[in-house]
Write a protein that holds these residues in place. Structure first.
Motif, mmCIF file in Angstrom:
data_model
loop_
_atom_site.group_PDB
_atom_site.id
_atom_site.type_symbol
_atom_site.label_atom_id
_atom_site.label_comp_id
_atom_site.label_asym_id
_atom_site.label_seq_id
_atom_site.Cartn_x
_atom_site.Cartn_y
_atom_site.Cartn_z
ATOM 1 N N MET A 1 -38.066 -16.312 -14.599
ATOM 2 C CA MET A 1 -37.375 -15.994 -15.927
ATOM 3 C C MET A 1 -35.967 -15.150 -15.584
ATOM 4 S SD MET A 1 -37.232 -15.892 -18.917
ATOM 5 C CE MET A 1 -36.449 -14.831 -20.456
ATOM 6 N N ILE A 2 -35.807 -14.218 -14.431
ATOM 7 C CA ILE A 2 -34.872 -13.699 -13.959
ATOM 8 C C ILE A 2 -34.084 -14.520 -13.251
ATOM 9 C CG2 ILE A 2 -33.887 -11.902 -12.242
ATOM 10 C CD1 ILE A 2 -36.007 -10.145 -13.106
ATOM 11 N N GLU A 4 -33.720 -17.821 -13.739
ATOM 12 C CA GLU A 4 -33.132 -18.613 -14.839
ATOM 13 C C GLU A 4 -31.870 -18.044 -15.491
ATOM 14 O OE1 GLU A 4 -36.187 -19.811 -17.358
ATOM 15 O OE2 GLU A 4 -37.587 -20.925 -15.881
ATOM 16 N N LYS A 5 -32.064 -16.933 -15.645
ATOM 17 C CA LYS A 5 -31.201 -15.889 -16.427
ATOM 18 C C LYS A 5 -29.973 -15.776 -15.653
ATOM 19 C CE LYS A 5 -32.907 -15.131 -20.523
ATOM 20 N NZ LYS A 5 -31.981 -15.638 -21.883
ATOM 21 N N GLN A 7 -28.950 -17.844 -13.075
ATOM 22 C CA GLN A 7 -28.166 -18.890 -13.004
ATOM 23 C C GLN A 7 -27.294 -19.183 -14.225
ATOM 24 O OE1 GLN A 7 -30.670 -22.400 -12.226
ATOM 25 N NE2 GLN A 7 -29.017 -24.072 -12.328
ATOM 26 N N GLU A 8 -27.969 -18.893 -15.234
ATOM 27 C CA GLU A 8 -27.024 -19.014 -16.514
ATOM 28 C C GLU A 8 -25.815 -18.128 -16.300
ATOM 29 O OE1 GLU A 8 -29.294 -18.123 -20.095
ATOM 30 O OE2 GLU A 8 -31.042 -19.503 -19.534
ATOM 31 N N VAL A 9 -25.885 -16.884 -15.887
ATOM 32 C CA VAL A 9 -24.795 -16.101 -15.981
ATOM 33 C C VAL A 9 -23.944 -16.380 -14.703
ATOM 34 C CG1 VAL A 9 -24.293 -13.645 -15.123
ATOM 35 C CG2 VAL A 9 -26.056 -13.912 -16.497
ATOM 36 N N SER A 204 -22.520 -7.280 -19.961
ATOM 37 C CA SER A 204 -23.213 -8.651 -20.344
ATOM 38 C C SER A 204 -22.552 -9.152 -21.649
ATOM 39 C CB SER A 204 -24.604 -8.063 -20.790
ATOM 40 O OG SER A 204 -25.458 -7.790 -19.585
ATOM 41 N N THR A 222 -28.251 -6.763 -18.747
ATOM 42 C CA THR A 222 -28.947 -7.237 -20.052
ATOM 43 C C THR A 222 -29.260 -8.773 -19.917
ATOM 44 O OG1 THR A 222 -28.623 -5.309 -21.483
ATOM 45 C CG2 THR A 222 -29.587 -7.348 -22.676
ATOM 46 N N ALA A 223 -28.083 -9.337 -19.827
ATOM 47 C CA ALA A 223 -28.020 -10.903 -19.582
ATOM 48 C C ALA A 223 -28.806 -11.436 -18.463
ATOM 49 C CB ALA A 223 -26.536 -11.722 -19.486
ATOM 50 N N ILE A 224 -29.139 -10.697 -17.445
ATOM 51 C CA ILE A 224 -29.905 -11.036 -16.371
ATOM 52 C C ILE A 224 -31.403 -10.487 -16.626
ATOM 53 C CG2 ILE A 224 -30.520 -10.776 -13.691
ATOM 54 C CD1 ILE A 224 -27.698 -10.670 -13.759
ATOM 55 N N GLY A 226 -32.881 -8.940 -19.420
ATOM 56 C CA GLY A 226 -33.459 -8.543 -20.905
ATOM 57 C C GLY A 226 -33.181 -7.167 -21.095
#
Length: 235
Positions: A1-2, A4-5, A7-9, A204, A222-224, A226
């Motif tokens: 989960m972290i 994936e987040k 990578q999005e960032v 974030s 937060t964006a990484i 939550g």
């Protein structure tokens, strides 16, 4: 989960860099803000490739530091630092981003000297003059920069800003833009020992805009990770 987040960032950082003006060529360092998150979340982020971590409080950082060690990442202090915590701070943090007064600068210089360290620091600027936020006002910045440059156990290497929490984030853009102008002006100051190379701004909810306007350090939590885990002690 972290992972994936994260990578999005990183993808959003790359896209924001591509939208910048051609003269803004600095690479961007991502500081993963681990405050109010368990050390296990920090370890997961490090395993996913994070190389810089940010903490707000010395005491919380110390507990994680003892678990993961000094070499796991570059440690950034991004929260307000009380002078009575300077002794602990210089033992943990590679970069203290929140120097906001001559009093704190002198305290850090003294404590770094005791352990034979030259402490990397950024000066925090309160550009919007928000009463609830730390940071030196723009008109007082040259004095603090000159002091940091003169202190033998500090290495001044940039500026930091926290933008106001406007509902309309576009209202922050002129502040980011002005902060980059101040950064460029600081780079031209005739320092003896300092090397102004970092402009830390953007979190974030606004890091993409900050990058577009010239940030080369962004502080993203937060964006990484939550929502922060308030009400419990991370361990």
């Amino acid at each position: 989960m972290i992972a994936e987040k994260l990578q999005e960032v990183e993808e959003k950082i790359a896209a924001a860099k591509a939208r910048r003006a051609p003269e803004l060529t600095d690479d961007v360092t991502l500081v993963a803000v681990t405050k109010n998150h368990d050390v296990s979340a920090m370890q997961e982020a490090l395993a996913a490739g994070v190389t810089n971590v940010g903490e707000n409080r010395v005491q919380e950082a110390q507990g994680k530091y003892e678990v993961v060690g000094p070499d796991a990442a570059t440690w950034h202090l991004i929260g307000h630092l009380q002078t009575n915590k300077a002794k602990q701070a210089v033992k943990i943090f590679d970069i203290i981003e929140s120097v906001d007064s001559t009093h704190l600068a002198k305290a850090l210089d003294k404590e770094a000297g005791k352990i034979g360290k030259v402490q990397d620091v950024l000066v925090q600027v309160n550009l919007a003059k928000e009463p609830q936020k730390s940071g030196v006002f723009e008109e007082d910045l040259p004095e603090l920069l000159k002091l940091c440059d003169a202190l033998p156990h500090l290495h001044l290497c940039g500026l930091m800003m926290i933008a106001p929490d406007y509902e309309d984030r576009e209202r922050c853009r002129p502040l980011f833009r002005r902060m980059h102008e101040i950064f460029m002006e600081a780079k031209e100051m005739p320092f003896a020992a300092s090397n102004i190379k970092y402009l830390s701004m953007g979190m974030s909810h606004d890091y993409e805009m900050a990058i577009e306007e010239g940030a080369n350090i962004v502080r993203v939590g937060t964006a990484i990770f939550g929502p922060r885990q308030y009400g419990k002690t991370p361990h």
